[in-house]
Design a protein around this motif. Structure first.
Motif, PDB file in Angstrom:
ATOM      1  N   GLU A  30       0.841  -1.191   0.000  1.00 61.31           N
ATOM      2  CA  GLU A  30       0.000   0.000   0.000  1.00 61.31           C
ATOM      3  C   GLU A  30       0.883   1.250   0.000  1.00 61.31           C
ATOM      4  N   ASN A  31       0.673   2.095  -1.001  1.00 63.41           N
ATOM      5  CA  ASN A  31       1.403   3.364  -1.115  1.00 63.41           C
ATOM      6  C   ASN A  31       2.916   3.144  -1.179  1.00 63.41           C
ATOM      7  N   ALA A  32       3.365   2.043  -1.803  1.00 64.02           N
ATOM      8  CA  ALA A  32       4.802   1.768  -1.913  1.00 64.02           C
ATOM      9  C   ALA A  32       5.073   1.023  -3.210  1.00 64.02           C
ATOM     10  N   VAL A  33       6.218   1.319  -3.812  1.00 60.40           N
ATOM     11  CA  VAL A  33       6.596   0.723  -5.085  1.00 60.40           C
ATOM     12  C   VAL A  33       7.999   0.126  -4.941  1.00 60.40           C
ATOM     13  N   PHE A  34       8.122  -1.186  -5.172  1.00 60.38           N
ATOM     14  CA  PHE A  34       9.413  -1.863  -5.072  1.00 60.38           C
ATOM     15  C   PHE A  34      10.333  -1.403  -6.200  1.00 60.38           C
ATOM     16  N   GLN A  35      11.599  -1.145  -5.855  1.00 60.22           N
ATOM     17  CA  GLN A  35      12.541  -0.582  -6.825  1.00 60.22           C
ATOM     18  C   GLN A  35      13.531  -1.604  -7.392  1.00 60.22           C
ATOM     19  N   GLY A  36      13.317  -2.887  -7.098  1.00 60.37           N
ATOM     20  CA  GLY A  36      14.056  -3.922  -7.814  1.00 60.37           C
ATOM     21  C   GLY A  36      15.315  -4.434  -7.164  1.00 60.37           C
ATOM     22  N   MET A  37      15.719  -3.930  -5.985  1.00 60.27           N
ATOM     23  CA  MET A  37      16.945  -4.375  -5.335  1.00 60.27           C
ATOM     24  C   MET A  37      16.623  -4.947  -3.958  1.00 60.27           C
ATOM     25  N   LEU A  38      17.156  -6.126  -3.685  1.00 60.33           N
ATOM     26  CA  LEU A  38      16.986  -6.734  -2.366  1.00 60.33           C
ATOM     27  C   LEU A  38      18.272  -6.723  -1.564  1.00 60.33           C
ATOM     28  N   VAL A  39      19.403  -6.676  -2.233  1.00 60.19           N
ATOM     29  CA  VAL A  39      20.705  -6.689  -1.563  1.00 60.19           C
ATOM     30  C   VAL A  39      21.509  -5.485  -2.040  1.00 60.19           C
ATOM     31  N   ASN A  40      22.123  -4.802  -1.107  1.00 54.37           N
ATOM     32  CA  ASN A  40      22.974  -3.647  -1.418  1.00 54.37           C
ATOM     33  C   ASN A  40      22.285  -2.688  -2.389  1.00 54.37           C
ATOM     34  N   PRO A  41      21.121  -2.142  -1.989  1.00 53.00           N
ATOM     35  CA  PRO A  41      20.396  -1.251  -2.912  1.00 53.00           C
ATOM     36  C   PRO A  41      21.186   0.004  -3.262  1.00 53.00           C
ATOM     37  N   SER A  42      22.114   0.415  -2.411  1.00 52.86           N
ATOM     38  CA  SER A  42      22.900   1.608  -2.706  1.00 52.86           C
ATOM     39  C   SER A  42      23.690   1.433  -3.999  1.00 52.86           C
ATOM     40  N   ASP A  43      24.400   0.311  -4.131  1.00 49.88           N
ATOM     41  CA  ASP A  43      25.140   0.065  -5.365  1.00 49.88           C
ATOM     42  C   ASP A  43      24.215  -0.366  -6.497  1.00 49.88           C
ATOM     43  N   GLY A  83      21.550  -1.177 -20.975  1.00 48.55           N
ATOM     44  CA  GLY A  83      20.596  -0.090 -21.219  1.00 48.55           C
ATOM     45  C   GLY A  83      20.204   0.013 -22.677  1.00 48.55           C
ATOM     46  N   HIS A  84      21.172  -0.162 -23.572  1.00 47.04           N
ATOM     47  CA  HIS A  84      20.868  -0.170 -25.002  1.00 47.04           C
ATOM     48  C   HIS A  84      19.918  -1.329 -25.342  1.00 47.04           C
ATOM     49  N   LEU A  85      20.181  -2.493 -24.764  1.00 43.47           N
ATOM     50  CA  LEU A  85      19.302  -3.649 -24.997  1.00 43.47           C
ATOM     51  C   LEU A  85      17.870  -3.344 -24.582  1.00 43.47           C
ATOM     52  N   ALA A  86      17.724  -2.725 -23.412  1.00 41.26           N
ATOM     53  CA  ALA A  86      16.383  -2.381 -22.940  1.00 41.26           C
ATOM     54  C   ALA A  86      15.673  -1.457 -23.927  1.00 41.26           C
ATOM     55  N   ARG A  87      16.410  -0.506 -24.479  1.00 47.95           N
ATOM     56  CA  ARG A  87      15.805   0.418 -25.450  1.00 47.95           C
ATOM     57  C   ARG A  87      15.479  -0.283 -26.752  1.00 47.95           C
ATOM     58  N   TRP A  88      16.379  -1.133 -27.240  1.00 48.52           N
ATOM     59  CA  TRP A  88      16.154  -1.830 -28.505  1.00 48.52           C
ATOM     60  C   TRP A  88      14.918  -2.718 -28.451  1.00 48.52           C
ATOM     61  N   PHE A  89      14.711  -3.380 -27.312  1.00 47.00           N
ATOM     62  CA  PHE A  89      13.599  -4.337 -27.200  1.00 47.00           C
ATOM     63  C   PHE A  89      12.400  -3.764 -26.457  1.00 47.00           C
ATOM     64  N   GLY A  90      12.476  -2.507 -26.050  1.00 42.50           N
ATOM     65  CA  GLY A  90      11.350  -1.886 -25.378  1.00 42.50           C
ATOM     66  C   GLY A  90      11.017  -2.512 -24.041  1.00 42.50           C
ATOM     67  N   LEU A  91      12.040  -2.882 -23.270  1.00 42.76           N
ATOM     68  CA  LEU A  91      11.846  -3.552 -21.982  1.00 42.76           C
ATOM     69  C   LEU A  91      12.225  -2.625 -20.835  1.00 42.76           C
ATOM     70  N   PRO A  92      11.601  -2.804 -19.674  1.00 39.86           N
ATOM     71  CA  PRO A  92      11.993  -2.009 -18.508  1.00 39.86           C
ATOM     72  C   PRO A  92      13.445  -2.309 -18.111  1.00 39.86           C
ATOM     73  N   LEU A  93      14.133  -1.292 -17.652  1.00 36.24           N
ATOM     74  CA  LEU A  93      15.527  -1.467 -17.256  1.00 36.24           C
ATOM     75  C   LEU A  93      15.682  -2.526 -16.175  1.00 36.24           C
ATOM     76  N   VAL A  94      14.803  -2.514 -15.201  1.00 33.57           N
ATOM     77  CA  VAL A  94      14.943  -3.439 -14.082  1.00 33.57           C
ATOM     78  C   VAL A  94      14.724  -4.883 -14.534  1.00 33.57           C
ATOM     79  N   LEU A  95      13.872  -5.104 -15.532  1.00 35.69           N
ATOM     80  CA  LEU A  95      13.665  -6.455 -16.061  1.00 35.69           C
ATOM     81  C   LEU A  95      14.929  -6.947 -16.765  1.00 35.69           C
ATOM     82  N   VAL A  96      15.521  -6.099 -17.585  1.00 35.84           N
ATOM     83  CA  VAL A  96      16.765  -6.471 -18.273  1.00 35.84           C
ATOM     84  C   VAL A  96      17.865  -6.725 -17.254  1.00 35.84           C
ATOM     85  N   TYR A  97      17.895  -5.926 -16.206  1.00 37.50           N
ATOM     86  CA  TYR A  97      18.880  -6.094 -15.129  1.00 37.50           C
ATOM     87  C   TYR A  97      18.814  -7.496 -14.539  1.00 37.50           C
TER      88      TYR A  97
END
Length: 537
Positions: A30-43, A83-97
């Motif tokens: 609720e009122n929160a969006v996961f940003q894709g990192m579970l370990v060492n989110p800073s890096d 990042g280029h791959l994500a743009r070429w295939f129209g995919l979210p960055l976090v999914l390609v990551y």
């Protein structure tokens, strides 16, 4: 062991490194969006920021977490490529990551299997070594009961599982490094056409490893050079003394020397130029030189290292003794790798910890050999000993997963953005100049470049140039204290730094009161978050 056992092991491994992330994205928040990192989110957010630059079409990297990034340079090409791959295939960055993280992990598993196989391990030895190396870690879990967090919880590049669980380039780098250390690649005795395929693989793997992890190339070179030097010393000793007591294993032919020299030569000519370029660029580039000066990774204390590689480190000693005796006291890849890494860990310089890369791998292999050495006539005891070691080694990775999942359940602000913060970031991405500079809290400054590609005054303890002084000044500004207790002083600072927007939400409100400066104009409001356009005079 049957292929089914290995397939099942790979499936279990894949589930452990992928399922927690999938569940985190699917978890009701609720009122929160996961940003894709579970370990060492800073890096982790810095890697997404690099990918964003690739998504924008850039092949040159600029520091995204600082106000003056300087000219672009050819660094972090892997993440720019993603990042280029994500743009070429129209995919979210976090999914390609995460797809790259999984595919790199599969390559690492393949390399590990063939590396151990090239060492001549039998079926049971191979399975024991492979399973323990990809699922194990140290005894940190035991000491965590007293609140002591050791390296096996956070130095991910040292352990295959933690590498695969953390980011894309750690497992891929480990896979390439192991690939170059395979024993069957050290049997090429000429540069003739029939060896072109193997020579090409070594060259390509070296270039990729140098681009991903220069320290991996340095380790490989040191390991190969040490083995060659030791072998030459033994050969010269035999040639000059003709002593009968020197074992036959010390008598080497020219082909044996060439087989070690050729990979060393290829790794040098394809790896060293890239390493030299890196060293030059981080010294002559103003921003990167400042970043490099504060990018220090010292080795943890000795007791920490001992715990983080227990219990296998003790069995590895016996395994190393057995290997040395069998090989006429010549160190093989496992012994050389372990000894060189341990020595480099405690040489006093600022990047010691980088040489923990993959250290768990040779130690596990030596530990398995050590159990065989200690129980040569007791195969049943050997199985029990391995089972005990395995059961002592797997709790730490499991605790890492549980700890990260606890962050999901509690909606840890290092892992989640509020829906208002997310909405304002979308607005920034769609409505601001790519060169816009944003002032926000240190925590929010980590997310802005990763999610929008816009620069911040402060966002990361390494990748913000002059991070310590920038952080101190930023906190004074947000708290309106010290030299910035007067609105006029703050406005002069913002104009001098050419700040375009002020991001204000719950994170900023925890630091200081709302800055009721003249000329603030809200351009985006979402929940508790407001984005203000700052006037330029």
């Amino acid at each position: 062991m049957r292929k089914t056992a290995y397939i099942l092991l790979v499936l279990v491994f894949s589930g452990l490194v992928l399922l927690p992330y999938y569940l985190a994205f699917q978890a009701p928040a609720e009122n929160a969006v996961f940003q894709g990192m579970l370990v060492n989110p800073s890096d982790g957010q810095t890697y997404l920021a690099k990918m964003y630059q690739g998504w924008q079409g850039h092949w040159r990297f600029t520091l995204p977490f600082t106000s003056d990034p300087g000219e672009g340079v050819y660094l972090f090409l892997y993440y720019l490529f993603l990042g280029h791959l994500a743009r070429w295939f129209g995919l979210p960055l976090v999914l390609v990551y995460h797809l790259a993280r999984w595919l790199g992990s599969l390559f690492m598993l393949w390399s590990l299997f063939h590396f151990f196989k090239s060492l001549g391990f039998g079926n049971k030895q191979l399975f024991y070594t492979f399973s323990l190396s990809i699922l194990g870690a140290g005894l940190g879990w035991l000491f965590s009961l007293w609140g002591i967090i050791t390296s096996d919880f956070w130095v991910a590049e040292a352990y295959p599982f933690l590498s695969a669980y953390t980011n894309p380039h750690f497992p891929l780098s480990l896979g390439l490094m192991i690939f170059l250390l395979r024993e069957d690649y050290q049997k090429v005795t000429s540069l003739h056409r029939e060896n072109y395929l193997v020579l090409g693989k070594i060259s390509l793997a070296t270039v990729c490893l140098a681009l991903l992890s220069p320290f991996g190339v340095v380790l490989v070179l040191l390991i190969q050079f040490t083995k060659l030097l030791w072998q030459l010393i033994w050969q010269e000793r035999y040639r000059t003394t003709q002593a009968e007591w020197i074992p036959s294993g010390a008598k080497f032919s020219r082909e044996v020397i060439q087989a070690k020299l050729i990979p060393l030569f290829l790794i040098s000519i394809f790896g060293l130029p890239i390493l030299i370029y890196y060293q030059i660029i981080v010294r002559v580039h103003p921003g990167l030189s400042a970043w490099n000066a504060q990018n220090l990774t010292p080795t943890p204390p000795f007791w920490d290292v001992l715990i983080s590689f227990s219990p296998i480190i003790f069995l590895a000693v016996f395994g190393a003794l057995g290997v040395l005796r069998k090989n006429s006291w010549q160190p093989d890849t496992l012994v050389t790798w372990t000894v060189i890494s341990l020595v480099l860990l405690f040489i006093p310089w600022g990047l010691q910890r980088r040489f923990m890369m993959g250290l768990y791998i040779p130690m596990v292999a030596l530990a398995v050999l050590g159990t065989q050495y200690l129980t040569v006539d007791f195969s049943r005891i050997r199985r029990y000993m391995f089972l005990i070691v395995f059961l002592l080694s797997i709790p730490t990775p499991l605790l890492v997963i549980l700890a990260s999942w606890h962050g999901v359940e509690t909606q840890d602000p290092h892992l989640f953005l509020s829906s208002g913060e997310q909405e304002c970031l979308v607005w920034i991405e769609e409505n601001t100049s790519p060169n816009a500079l944003i002032l926000a809290s240190p925590d929010m400054g980590l997310f802005i470049p990763a999610q929008t590609g816009r620069r911040v005054v402060y966002g990361h303890h390494f990748e913000t140039v002059h991070a310590e002084s920038e952080l101190k000044t930023l906190l004074q500004v947000l708290r309106q204290e010290g030299d910035f207790s007067q609105p006029l002083a703050v406005q002069k600072y913002l104009q001098l730094r050419k700040v375009d927007y002020l991001f204000w939400g719950a994170r900023e409100a925890k630091i200081g009161p709302f800055p009721d400066w003249a000329g603030l104009s809200p351009v985006c409001s979402a929940g508790e978050v407001n984005l203000y356009s700052l006037p330029r005079k």
